[in-house]
Motif scaffolding. Structure first.
Motif, PDB file in Angstrom:
ATOM      1  N   MET A 316       0.822  -1.211   0.000  1.00 55.12           N
ATOM      2  CA  MET A 316       0.000   0.000   0.000  1.00 55.12           C
ATOM      3  C   MET A 316       0.856   1.261   0.000  1.00 55.12           C
ATOM      4  O   MET A 316       0.329   2.348   0.106  1.00 55.12           O
TER       5      MET A 316
ATOM      6  N   LEU C 148      -7.130  -0.184  -6.882  1.00 56.29           N
ATOM      7  CA  LEU C 148      -6.093  -0.909  -6.149  1.00 56.29           C
ATOM      8  C   LEU C 148      -5.128  -1.592  -7.119  1.00 56.29           C
ATOM      9  O   LEU C 148      -3.927  -1.658  -6.888  1.00 56.29           O
ATOM     10  N   ARG C 186      -9.625   0.768  -0.154  1.00 55.45           N
ATOM     11  CA  ARG C 186      -9.501  -0.626   0.226  1.00 55.45           C
ATOM     12  C   ARG C 186     -10.591  -1.051   1.195  1.00 55.45           C
ATOM     13  O   ARG C 186     -11.159  -2.144   1.091  1.00 55.45           O
TER      14      ARG C 186
END
Lengths: 407, 573, 234
Positions: A316, C148, C186
């Motif tokens: 991330m 993502l 997310r």
């Protein structure tokens, strides 16, 4: 404007990379050349401080210097034709004054600056760079330090780069942080010194996004520079602390082109923050293979398995740590088996910095620190639906099969 | 001439944001001094409600200079609460990481932060390189980087630098102040080491990174042990660590120690007069476990203890229950002295007083600092390298006594010299050598242990069970002195967190009894040769190696209630 | 069974879409769960190049996502241009639709004890609204998922050219704004999975309940495409 709104607006900038044609680079090349010429015309700050002499002292000749320039050109994602200009910019480094101010900080970025990789030019450039004001390093204190700041601001009006380390508290009318004999609040200070700056570089995640002081519940209502300063080019060099290599590269780019490097949607230079840590990670093969460290010190840990399950946030996080590592390539957080904590991303203290997988530990600030809130929410939802179905089904069965025909 | 009230803000060459105000008499001698932390973040409020395993990373960000030390204390506090004893490899690696911090922090402090209080860079330009080389030999048989050629090069480099107009970090300082007493040659020797240190410290930081991942802010310590098993079981890594350590020791023994001896001798008269002697009460929590017993039962490199009133013939045992924090003169509500487990404080900001000259002054009769006043048995205490050395000697620790006496003998100095600004600086240097030599042994111990087949680095624990209701503390020594983290855990979350930091002990404002804090007390009697140049103030304050970001924190305030204390126009009173 | 008539309710294309969606959602949930919490380890005796457990899970996840992608476009097309039935007509908040929606809900909560008051031979507005909710969730899932996914294209290039990440950014960057950054995206992607699972539970239950209590063989719609309906006595 509240912080959330500002975040949203910045996040709204698109992260996509516009394709660049040769014409773009030609224009940039011309612009850079003109800029370097104008810099050269300016009175040098360091008379007689010739970078080649300084380099020769350190045993680095012209050839090594050109090699360095070519590597830096590549780092900055510029075509090779820029290489001579990068070299020239490095030579002109001492023409650009830097004022470095510490606010709600821990001096970690200053320490990082001290640890620039050896044996290198970067460090030399820092030797040669005109660091006009830096509380942690400068000899003068108190009124004299203040006078030095005033002098640098007046002398280099509109030309200096302001480096900010630490966040800015807005709570208590900014009184959570004051400095100088006049007890000026950090907010007033950064606005005043920022007003005459050529560009502002936010060093580290606190200056960029609020960082540690802004972690939930943000007791001092701390914000980053971009939330309080308007109308100046701002470059966010996030990281806790920022990698010194990224500091020097960014400053070179500003000197070279007179403009900030290409930035992503969080105003971070794309050359450093354009890549995901995960995609260049040395343990990536184990991630794909499904080899995971289950707990620290287990078989997997001894064999360099992927740290995803013990909380690595590399998937991330955007930064170049996995490529350049830290302290002269000595090691990096994934290398020591801990994993990434996402320190260059906004709100990482509330969302990333823990030992659980990415999906498990999102700290939802409004709910006061409930972790795994998504799974709790989801399982709660499914349970509620299940109960609803069971009740309806039972009631239906009890009621019997009746419809309009036999009603 | 009447009394002068001077302000030094910002105090530079320290970590964090510190203000010193001093009142001078007609002879420019300080009669009253006030120390105030001027920045607040609320770290303890932020920690509340978090997973105790995550607190270490966050508390580490209290300070980027003593990086890693809060990290380890926080982890130890949680381990103490969970009753975890870490494996041998983890203990040694933690010692090495923490030791690397000492090895980095102390030389950098001496040369790059504190050094400019002793060394006049402009005077060094007048030095004769050949004489400088001879001078270096006076203090050490094999001085570091001390050829005539090298000194000539340094002098040329500095001359060039000074001549070009803008002095950068050296601008507007106090050059040629009378209180710079070193000869031009001595200045050149020290200035050349200033530059050497900038270079060497980068390598030293690499030691930190080998087992820590990065420096500043290492990342390999977790509740239960350490994560860097890969680096531990790889002999090449230990060897790399050791090689850098040897280089560092070379610098410390052949540059740092001789320079401290040199400065100590030149300034011996001031030291013997007790300039900057401070409060005289010393406290050490003890640190660096030497065996694998639980944390507080283990034998330590630095013993814990308490010494009062400069009396090294008596050393009392440490009892953490006697530690309290007082907020009479700190910007927090209340006036009780509470133990860190109970401390309940809320900010109460009263701002500054605006002077007729337009400057903002501390309201010293009331609350004036974000730093609290920690007390031990109701007394203000000094912590740090000097305290560690003093307590080591008072307790009769053979190792520490040997190093301290060795140093004093080499400089032909009496013990009394330690209780001063100079002494504080010297204690730091003594400690650095000792640490480096012990670390070499730990490297070998680690390599031998791994070679014997022990690859354990982490102790397993059942988090859900142990975190139901627990409390613990992590009390040990940071480079700047005794650092304590107190934590209460309930249902897997932090319920209460309190940190008492070395620089809080040292930079404390007055206590409820009116006793001055250690910085404040140490400044009394310091004479300024030029009241416009606070050089002597800086020198004494720097001898404590202030780290103010560490010193300021807050307990138990919910974010939203802060609005209550919002004051407008705090400065216009 | 002369009082009953066969009614065609789903064309083969609609049934293919239905089962493709079911299949893709199941695969996505399982592989998505593995991606979030890798619950089993690869065989350590196998070399990394041969096991690829996570890689295969991600591959399955993406392939299923592409199936959902394609069917989503198809479904949107059919909503408006289907020659069999145009579901969008039942979504319009007309008086007739609202009344029908109310009556179906009434039938459900009164446990089918009152006369239905709506035509069971056609897809009713209650069902269509439900399907629309599912499709909206799936589309949001696609946007968040692609956002993502594009994180891996940091350089702005891909094997099939720069247009692909460029287009993904163009289409999905609004999710960053809407959900407050990558973590928000997310979280939404994760939470929506539960939404879809809850929806599926309700959907299956309701269709079975209809089959049992209405006695019109509704469950066959999705297999054979047809159901019965009684001839209206009136």
């Amino acid at each position: 404007m509240n912080q959330w709104m500002t975040e949203q607006i910045h996040a709204a900038h698109s992260n996509r990379i516009e394709p660049r044609e040769q014409a773009y680079y030609d224009a940039l090349f011309e612009k850079s050349k003109a800029r370097l010429e104008s810099l050269r015309a300016e009175a040098p700050l360091h008379e007689g401080m010739d970078i080649h002499a300084a380099l020769a002292e350190e045993g680095m000749d012209r050839r090594d210097f050109m090699k360095w320039a070519s590597a830096t050109t590549a780092t900055l994602m510029l075509p090779a034709m820029f290489q001579p200009l990068v070299a020239e910019a490095a030579e002109l480094f001492n023409r650009v004054p830097v004022i470095w101010t510490n606010l709600q900080d821990c001096a970690g970025n200053t320490e990082a600056l001290l640890r620039t990789s050896a044996p290198t030019i970067d460090e030399l450039i820092l030797d040669v760079i005109s660091l006009e004001f830096h509380e942690v390093i400068m000899a003068a204190a108190g009124h004299e330090a203040e006078a030095q700041l005033e002098d640098a601001m007046a002398t280099f009006k509109g030309r200096y780069i302001l480096a900010v380390e630490g966040s800015i508290p807005l709570g208590l009318d900014g009184q959570y942080g004051v400095k100088g004999p006049h007890a000026e609040t950090y907010l007033d200070h950064v606005r005043r010194v920022g007003a005459d700056a050529f560009a502002i570089v936010a060093m580290g995640s606190c200056a960029a996004f609020g960082g540690v002081p802004a972690a939930y519940p943000n007791p001092t209502n701390a914000v980053g520079v971009k939330d309080v300063v308007r109308g100046k080019p701002i470059i966010n060099l996030s990281g806790c602390p920022v990698h010194p290599h990224n500091i020097t590269s960014t400053i070179i780019h500003v000197i070279l082109t007179g403009q900030p490097p290409a930035l992503d949607n969080l105003m971070r230079p794309r050359f450093a923050y354009g890549y995901r840590i995960h995609d260049n990670c040395e343990r990536r093969a184990h991630f794909d293979a499904g080899h995971f460290v289950e707990e620290f010190g287990d078989h997997g840990a001894k064999h360099n398995y992927c740290l995803y399950k013990v909380g690595c946030k590399g998937p991330m996080t955007f930064n170049n740590c996995s490529i350049i590592r830290f302290n002269d390539g000595a090691n990096w957080p994934v290398g020591v088996g801990r994993g990434c904590i996402g320190c260059s991303e906004p709100d990482f203290w509330d969302k990333y910095a823990h030992e659980r997988p990415v999906a498990a530990g999102v700290r939802m600030a409004p709910f006061g620190g409930v972790e795994k809130s998504v799974d709790y929410f989801g399982l709660g939802l499914l349970t509620a639906v299940g109960i609803g179905i069971a009740v309806h089904a039972t009631a239906s069965i009890m009621a019997g099969k009746k419809d309009e025909e036999n009603a | 001439m009447t009394k002068k009230h001077i302000i030094v803000d910002p105090v530079t060459r320290i970590e964090g944001h510190l203000r010193i105000e001093a009142v001078l008499d007609e002879n420019n001698v300080i009669t009253e001094a006030y120390s105030a932390g001027t920045m607040f973040r609320g770290i303890e409020t932020i920690l509340k409600g978090r997973d105790p395993r995550d607190c270490g990373l966050l508390t580490m960000r209290i300070c980027g200079v003593c990086t890693g030390t809060h990290y380890q204390r926080s982890i130890e506090a949680v381990e103490h609460a969970f009753e975890i004893t870490i494996p041998k490899n983890a203990r040694l690696v933690r010692n090495l990481i923490q030791g690397a911090l000492y090895m980095h922090d102390h030389p950098v402090h001496f040369y790059n932060l504190h050094g400019l209080d002793w060394v006049d860079i402009t005077s060094a330009l007048k030095a004769d390189p050949a004489k400088a080389a001879a001078e270096a030999l006076k203090w050490c048989d094999t001085p570091y980087n001390a050829s005539v050629g090298h000194y000539r090069k340094v002098a040329q480099r500095l001359t060039k630098f000074v001549k070009q107009g803008r002095l950068g970090p050296f601008a507007n300082a106090y050059w040629e102040n009378k209180s710079y007493k070193l000869s031009p040659e001595q200045n050149l020797v020290a200035a050349s080491h200033y530059l050497d240190c900038l270079d060497v410290q980068r390598d030293i930081a690499k030691m930190h990174a080998i087992f820590g991942g990065k420096s500043p802010h290492p990342q390999s310590i977790v509740v239960g042990g350490v994560t860097c098993v890969q680096d531990i079981i790889n002999p090449a890594r230990v060897a790399e660590f050791k090689s850098i350590l040897n280089k560092t020791l070379d610098f410390v023994k052949h540059a740092y120690i001789p320079d401290v001896l040199m400065a100590g001798t030149v300034y011996a008269d001031e030291a013997l007069a007790g300039i900057g002697k401070g409060v005289g009460n010393f406290l050490s929590y003890g640190d660096f476990n030497l065996d694998d017993l639980p944390f507080y039962e283990s034998k330590k490199l630095f013993p814990a203890g308490v010494v009062y009133d400069f009396d090294i013939s008596k050393c009392y045992d440490l009892d953490q229950l006697k530690i309290t924090e007082d907020v009479t003169h700190a910007w927090y509500k209340g006036s009780e002295q509470l133990h860190p487990f109970k401390g309940k404080t809320e900010p109460e900001y009263t701002g500054y007083r605006k002077g007729e000259d337009g400057f903002a002054y501390l309201k010293t009769e009331g609350k004036y600092s974000w730093s609290k006043t920690p007390l031990y048995e109701d007394r203000v205490m000094e912590v740090g390298p000097l305290a560690r050395m003093v307590i080591g000697v008072a307790k009769g620790d053979p190792l520490i006594t040997e190093y301290v006496q060795g140093f004093l003998k080499r400089g032909n100095l009496p013990v009394k010299v330690l209780f001063s600004t100079v002494g504080r600086t010297a204690a730091r240097a003594i400690e650095t050598v000792m640490m480096g030599e012990e670390m070499l042994k730990w490297c070998d111990e680690l390599a031998a242990n791994v070679a014997s087949g022990d690859q354990e680095t982490w102790t397993k624990f059942d988090f859900d069970r142990v975190s139901r209701d627990a409390e613990g503390f992590g009390m040990a020594e940071a480079p700047r002195g005794g650092l304590g983290h107190w934590v209460k855990i309930k249902n897997g979350q932090v319920e209460h967190y309190q940190i008492v930091v070395p620089s809080t002990w040292n930079s404390a404002p007055r206590s409820h009894k009116g006793d001055r804090g250690p910085y404040e007390e140490a400044l009394i009697g310091v004479k300024l040769s030029d009241p416009k140049q606070p050089l002597e103030i800086l020198r004494t304050v720097h001898s404590f190696d202030p780290c103010i970001a560490c010193a300021i924190h807050l307990v138990d305030t919910k974010g939203k209630t802060l609005a209550e204390y919002k004051v407008s126009g705090a400065c216009d009173v | 069974m002369s009082d009953r008539v066969r009614i065609k309710r789903m064309t083969p294309a609609m049934r293919i879409i239905h089962w493709a969606t079911v299949f893709a959602v199941i695969v996505c949930v399982i592989t998505g769960y593995y991606i979030a919490y890798p619950f089993y380890q690869a065989q350590i005796s196998v070399e990394a190049t041969e096991s690829f457990v996570m890689a295969w899970n991600r591959w399955g996840h993406f392939i299923s996502a592409i199936i959902l992608d394609v069917t989503a476009i198809w479904v949107i097309y059919l909503y408006f241009f289907s020659r069999f039935e145009k579901p969008y007509k039942k979504l319009l908040p007309t008086r007739a639709n609202i009344v029908e929606y109310g009556r179906v809900v009434y039938n459900l909560i009164t446990l089918n004890r009152k006369p239905k008051g709506f035509d069971t031979r056609h897809n009713d507005s209650f069902n269509i609204v439900n399907f629309a909710i599912l499709h909206l969730m799936l589309i949001l899932m696609l946007f968040t998922g692609l956002q993502l996914y594009v994180h891996g294209f940091g350089s702005g290039h891909s094997a099939i050219g720069a247009w692909w990440p460029w287009m993904l950014h163009l289409v999905t960057d609004w999710t960053l704004w809407a959900f407050g950054g990558k973590v928000g995206v997310r979280v939404v992607h994760h939470a929506l999975m539960y939404g879809i699972l809850a929806w599926a539970m309700l959907h299956i239950y309701y269709q079975i309940w209809r089959t049992i209590f209405w006695r019109e063989g509704d469950i066959n719609i999705v297999f054979g495409g047809e159901k019965f309906a009684r001839k209206r006595s009136a």
